[in-house]
Design a protein around this motif. Structure first.
Motif, short mmCIF file in Angstrom:
data_model
loop_
_atom_site.label_atom_id
_atom_site.label_comp_id
_atom_site.label_asym_id
_atom_site.label_seq_id
_atom_site.Cartn_x
_atom_site.Cartn_y
_atom_site.Cartn_z
N ILE A 228 0.84 -1.20 0.00
CA ILE A 228 0.00 0.00 0.00
C ILE A 228 0.87 1.25 0.00
N ALA A 229 1.98 1.17 0.80
CA ALA A 229 2.87 2.33 0.85
C ALA A 229 3.52 2.57 -0.50
N ALA A 230 3.88 1.48 -1.21
CA ALA A 230 4.62 1.63 -2.46
C ALA A 230 3.71 2.03 -3.61
N ILE A 231 2.43 1.59 -3.57
CA ILE A 231 1.51 1.94 -4.66
C ILE A 231 1.34 3.46 -4.74
N CYS A 232 1.50 4.13 -3.59
CA CYS A 232 1.36 5.58 -3.59
C CYS A 232 2.35 6.25 -4.54
N MET A 233 3.51 5.62 -4.75
CA MET A 233 4.54 6.28 -5.57
C MET A 233 4.18 6.33 -7.05
N PRO A 234 3.79 5.19 -7.70
CA PRO A 234 3.37 5.31 -9.11
C PRO A 234 2.11 6.14 -9.28
N MET A 235 1.29 6.31 -8.21
CA MET A 235 0.10 7.14 -8.32
C MET A 235 0.43 8.62 -8.20
N GLY A 236 1.69 8.95 -7.99
CA GLY A 236 2.07 10.36 -8.01
C GLY A 236 2.32 10.98 -6.65
N GLY A 237 2.34 10.16 -5.59
CA GLY A 237 2.60 10.73 -4.27
C GLY A 237 3.92 10.24 -3.74
N ASN A 238 4.18 10.57 -2.48
CA ASN A 238 5.36 10.04 -1.83
C ASN A 238 5.07 8.66 -1.28
N PHE A 239 6.12 7.98 -0.84
CA PHE A 239 5.96 6.70 -0.16
C PHE A 239 5.10 6.92 1.08
N LEU A 240 4.07 6.10 1.28
CA LEU A 240 3.15 6.18 2.41
C LEU A 240 2.24 7.40 2.40
N ASP A 241 2.15 8.10 1.27
CA ASP A 241 1.25 9.26 1.18
C ASP A 241 -0.09 8.78 0.62
N TYR A 242 -1.02 8.43 1.54
CA TYR A 242 -2.26 7.77 1.10
C TYR A 242 -3.12 8.65 0.22
N THR A 243 -2.92 9.96 0.24
CA THR A 243 -3.77 10.84 -0.56
C THR A 243 -3.68 10.50 -2.04
N ALA A 244 -2.51 9.98 -2.46
CA ALA A 244 -2.32 9.64 -3.87
C ALA A 244 -3.22 8.50 -4.30
N LEU A 245 -3.79 7.75 -3.35
CA LEU A 245 -4.62 6.60 -3.70
C LEU A 245 -6.06 7.01 -4.04
N ALA A 246 -6.36 8.28 -3.99
CA ALA A 246 -7.75 8.74 -4.15
C ALA A 246 -8.45 8.20 -5.39
N PRO A 247 -7.80 8.10 -6.58
CA PRO A 247 -8.52 7.55 -7.74
C PRO A 247 -8.89 6.08 -7.58
N LEU A 248 -8.23 5.37 -6.67
CA LEU A 248 -8.46 3.93 -6.55
C LEU A 248 -9.62 3.58 -5.64
N VAL A 249 -9.99 4.46 -4.73
CA VAL A 249 -10.99 4.09 -3.73
C VAL A 249 -12.33 4.73 -4.05
N TRP A 250 -13.39 4.14 -3.44
CA TRP A 250 -14.74 4.58 -3.75
C TRP A 250 -15.12 5.86 -3.01
#
Lengths: 273, 134
Positions: free
Chosen positions: A209-231
């Protein structure tokens, strides 16, 4: 050695007690520990993360790196127990009990294969019949303990709880199963491989989860970058924390069971407490 | 002596933790059995955990969970005062420390089991004797 110990303890204790005179009073709200960083955590948690439980938000978000490596430490402890103790050589002698009559077969040469029917059961050397009351009570209790553990993990964002606590509760339910029945019951229900995979999977979920944030455009462990993935992009940080806590829960649960099984059976996974 | 008593009353929590910590330290130094040493280490850790948790305490404050955060009447109007909630940081640090201490206790026990398998004893003086024989 005892005399020397008393002297060292008295000296250290005296120095520490002398040092406490400079410490803040009990419950002082203006103590140094409660003035600088913790005020920011308390006041900005809702604004930053939308998670009311400040302990969870600090654990999984503000101090996410710390928790990630704590999980790695726990995984390493389970691995160390496995490497130190696991013994793949089988026991030399085996015992089979004929269930209807209670007659015990003692096989002295463990290398020879012996096929027995369904009416025999493989048993420990110092086997004692388990108590019916204990078995029944534990059988009723264990599912509720496990449901409670899942509740503690799932509700960690909003009430006291989280991955560490839920994982420990779940692991203790597995240990209760091993104590109330016998170790073989637990090992047959949950294979060693499955426990190892769960321990590794927990760390993988956290780091993943921490690493997925990086290809989504955020920093490592920056959950805000996951916004397009969640409902629910409004609560993205809360959902990221929930995922991370589930990973921690998996790892802690599996490691507790691994440590217990390896220690009580001296690594042979056949008989024990 | 008259000065000392109010000092102890104001900071009695630290006195308790120091006493507990010294019990653990004494067990680690003076006990002969390895398991007792490990238990002493656990007592020491417990004293430190209690010490940290007591640092986070504030008088007249509640748990570090924001009230009425979701769906309360005045959820957004309410201003959060840091003085109303106890310090969450020591709780976070100790939460992980407790679980890690359990895990390290497990590793210590595993080492003790291996030592017992090899030397048939856990007493320190006997172990030293066995080692010097070789």
């Amino acid at each position: 050695m005892k005399f020397l110990g008393v002297i060292i303890v008295c000296l250290t204790g005296g120095l520490l007690l002398y040092g406490t005179t400079d410490f803040p009073d009990w419950g002082d709200p203006s103590s140094p520990a409660s003035t600088h960083l913790s005020d920011y955590y308390i006041e900005k948690t809702i604004e930053d993360t939308k998670v009311p439980n400040i302990v969870t938000s600090v654990l999984a978000d503000y101090r996410g790196f710390d928790t990630m490596f704590e999980t790695a430490v726990i995984f390493t402890a389970g691995l160390a127990c496995f490497i130190l103790l696991r013994d793949f050589r089988g026991k030399k002698e085996r015992f089979y009990r004929h269930k209807p009559t209670g007659v015990v077969l003692h096989v002295k040469d463990g290398k020879k294969t012996l096929t027995v029917g369904k009416e025999f059961e493989h048993m420990d050397k110092d086997w004692v019949p388990s108590d019916l009351i204990i078995k029944t009570v534990c059988r009723i209790l264990i599912p509720f303990i496990q449901i409670y553990a899942m509740y503690v993990v799932a509700h960690g964002d909003f009430s006291p709880g989280g991955g560490f606590q839920g994982g420990v509760i779940f692991g203790s339910s597995l240990i209760l199963l091993a104590i109330s029945y016998d170790l073989k019951t637990l090992v047959n229900r949950i294979k060693e491989k499955v426990l190892g995979i769960f321990a590794a999977l927990g760390v993988l979920i956290f780091v993943g989860i921490a690493a997925i944030c990086m290809p989504m455009g955020g920093n490592f462990l920056d959950y805000t970058a996951l916004a397009p993935l969640v409902w629910d992009p409004h609560h993205v940080r809360a959902l990221g924390m929930l995922g991370v806590e589930i990973g921690v829960g998996f790892a802690v649960m599996a490691v507790m069971a691994i440590i217990y099984i390896n220690i009580v059976s001296e690594g042979r996974h056949d008989e024990g407490l | 002596m008259t000065d000392l008593l109010p000092l102890i009353v104001a900071k009695y929590n630290y006195w308790l933790y120091v006493i507990l910590m010294m019990i653990g330290l004494y067990a680690m130094i003076a006990k002969n059995n390895l398991i007792k040493k490990v238990v002493g280490m656990n007592i020491f850790q417990t004293a430190i955990i209690l010490f940290y948790v007591s640092i986070g305490y504030k008088k007249d404050a509640t748990l570090p969970i924001i009230q009425n955060a979701h769906g309360g009447q005045d959820a957004h109007a309410a201003v959060i005062h840091a003085i109303d909630y106890i310090n969450p940081l020591p709780h976070v640090l100790m939460l992980t420390a407790i679980v890690v201490s359990v895990a390290t206790f497990g590793v210590a026990m595993a080492l003790a089991v291996r030592i017992y398998q090899r030397y048939q004893t856990l007493e320190e003086d006997e172990l030293r004797m066995r080692l010097s024989e070789k």
